[in-house]
Design an enzyme around this catalytic site. Sequence first.
Site, PDB file in Angstrom:
ATOM      1  N   GLU A  14       0.828  -1.204   0.000  1.00  0.00           N
ATOM      2  CA  GLU A  14       0.000   0.000   0.000  1.00  0.00           C
ATOM      3  C   GLU A  14       0.863   1.255   0.000  1.00  0.00           C
ATOM      4  O   GLU A  14       0.469   2.291  -0.519  1.00  0.00           O
ATOM      5  CB  GLU A  14      -0.942  -0.047   1.213  1.00  0.00           C
ATOM      6  CG  GLU A  14      -2.018   1.014   1.234  1.00  0.00           C
ATOM      7  CD  GLU A  14      -1.563   2.298   1.887  1.00  0.00           C
ATOM      8  OE1 GLU A  14      -2.121   3.361   1.573  1.00  0.00           O
ATOM      9  OE2 GLU A  14      -0.640   2.230   2.721  1.00  0.00           O
ATOM     10  N   GLN A 104      -2.144   5.951  18.108  1.00  0.00           N
ATOM     11  CA  GLN A 104      -1.990   4.516  17.895  1.00  0.00           C
ATOM     12  C   GLN A 104      -0.526   4.097  17.769  1.00  0.00           C
ATOM     13  O   GLN A 104      -0.177   2.980  18.105  1.00  0.00           O
ATOM     14  CB  GLN A 104      -2.774   4.087  16.655  1.00  0.00           C
ATOM     15  CG  GLN A 104      -4.274   4.051  16.896  1.00  0.00           C
ATOM     16  CD  GLN A 104      -5.054   3.536  15.703  1.00  0.00           C
ATOM     17  OE1 GLN A 104      -4.678   3.769  14.565  1.00  0.00           O
ATOM     18  NE2 GLN A 104      -6.138   2.838  15.965  1.00  0.00           N
ATOM     19  N   ALA A 292     -10.192  -4.141  11.080  1.00  0.00           N
ATOM     20  CA  ALA A 292      -9.365  -5.312  10.758  1.00  0.00           C
ATOM     21  C   ALA A 292      -7.896  -4.924  10.662  1.00  0.00           C
ATOM     22  O   ALA A 292      -7.017  -5.589  11.220  1.00  0.00           O
ATOM     23  CB  ALA A 292      -9.838  -5.945   9.452  1.00  0.00           C
ATOM     24  N   ASP A 293      -7.627  -3.826   9.980  1.00  0.00           N
ATOM     25  CA  ASP A 293      -6.250  -3.357   9.822  1.00  0.00           C
ATOM     26  C   ASP A 293      -5.631  -3.009  11.177  1.00  0.00           C
ATOM     27  O   ASP A 293      -4.462  -3.302  11.442  1.00  0.00           O
ATOM     28  CB  ASP A 293      -6.270  -2.129   8.905  1.00  0.00           C
ATOM     29  CG  ASP A 293      -4.891  -1.552   8.669  1.00  0.00           C
ATOM     30  OD1 ASP A 293      -3.957  -2.331   8.429  1.00  0.00           O
ATOM     31  OD2 ASP A 293      -4.743  -0.320   8.734  1.00  0.00           O
ATOM     32  N   GLN A 294      -6.437  -2.427  12.057  1.00  0.00           N
ATOM     33  CA  GLN A 294      -5.917  -1.948  13.330  1.00  0.00           C
ATOM     34  C   GLN A 294      -5.788  -3.041  14.387  1.00  0.00           C
ATOM     35  O   GLN A 294      -5.087  -2.858  15.388  1.00  0.00           O
ATOM     36  CB  GLN A 294      -6.805  -0.809  13.838  1.00  0.00           C
ATOM     37  CG  GLN A 294      -6.755   0.407  12.935  1.00  0.00           C
ATOM     38  CD  GLN A 294      -7.764   1.468  13.311  1.00  0.00           C
ATOM     39  OE1 GLN A 294      -8.132   1.622  14.463  1.00  0.00           O
ATOM     40  NE2 GLN A 294      -8.224   2.219  12.326  1.00  0.00           N
ATOM     41  N   HIS A 315      -4.169  -2.167   2.702  1.00  0.00           N
ATOM     42  CA  HIS A 315      -3.657  -1.714   3.998  1.00  0.00           C
ATOM     43  C   HIS A 315      -3.388  -2.912   4.899  1.00  0.00           C
ATOM     44  O   HIS A 315      -2.326  -3.016   5.534  1.00  0.00           O
ATOM     45  CB  HIS A 315      -4.696  -0.817   4.685  1.00  0.00           C
ATOM     46  CG  HIS A 315      -4.409   0.639   4.563  1.00  0.00           C
ATOM     47  ND1 HIS A 315      -3.523   1.301   5.367  1.00  0.00           N
ATOM     48  CD2 HIS A 315      -4.903   1.579   3.716  1.00  0.00           C
ATOM     49  CE1 HIS A 315      -3.484   2.579   5.043  1.00  0.00           C
ATOM     50  NE2 HIS A 315      -4.314   2.775   4.036  1.00  0.00           N
TER      51      HIS A 315
END
Length: 346
Positions: A14, A104, A292-294, A315
């Site tokens: 990405e 984050q 989902a990515d996090q 991502h």
Amino acid sequence: MNKKTILIDGSKGEGGGQILRTALSLSMLLNQPIEIQKIRAGRKKPGLMRQHLTCVLAAQQICDAIVEGAELGSQRIKFTPATTKPREYEFKIGTAGSTVLVCQTVLLPLALAGKASKVILHGGTHNGMSPSLTFFEQSFLPALKSMGLDCKINTHKLGFFPAGGGSWQIDINPIESLSPCVFEKPGTELEQQQNHCRALSIIAGVKHSVAKREIEEAKQLLGWHAPNTEILEAKAFGQGNSFHLSVGHKHQIAMFEQMGELGLRAEQVARRTVKSLKHYLKSGAAVEEHLADQLLLPMALAGRGSFTTNVLSSHTVTNINVISQLSGVCIKTQQLSDTLWKVYLD
């Protein structure tokens, strides 16, 4: 014994800022020196923008790292961490860049540092190009709470694009380790989804009627006559509007959001949000694509876990590869249907 620096290609997959943020977090967590090259090389404005630079400087501050290349526009940084120090910090972006993404970057290193921390952030909270503070507080943090991490948010002022100017703080309680996450079924059964749907319109300096129109359009399109609805007139530095639809309860909440824009009717804002929600509901997934990515990094740190998602985004795939390169943890994916993937670590 000094660890060998790991070289990371910031243009792979990405090719965005997620590579930088995940790499910085893992560098601190593993006490692993890294060098990232070709940062955001394929972007219209390559290299570190203000938001990304703030991530680097925040990471540097919490662990007394030695850093090379920490300047605007830089496409290369070298980051050599020391010990993460839990205490109170304050970070200012200076633009409408995402304070959530800065948070984050440092959240898990601070949570696992042995003592409580407080982080105060200034900048953008709702910019439409990254998960909002609302998403962070109402979807991401509940998921982390199921893994043992308990944080408290105190919002002073929201910061919409393009003005920014938001201000908020997070109190991070320490944990020794993260428990595995297991999100394989939707947070609510199909017949209960209407009762567990929430429509939220946030407005600042915008007519109350805009929020009412968003909510009414969403209710009509969904055919749900009585979802929980709320209009929040927020304190903000500038004007703004953000519309949110969420479904689920307790620790498993899927949220979909759309920023209001000049020239974009309230009904169009609602339609875009409803479209995303319907796509998710049709899939039968437990987790939507942004969450989902996090969840990947927390799951890797827990050493075990699984979830289903309706989109395996670039991502997510890129994030999996960065985590594998730095930690050796191999997160697996399995396509279950045209609209359903399983992501797991065993």
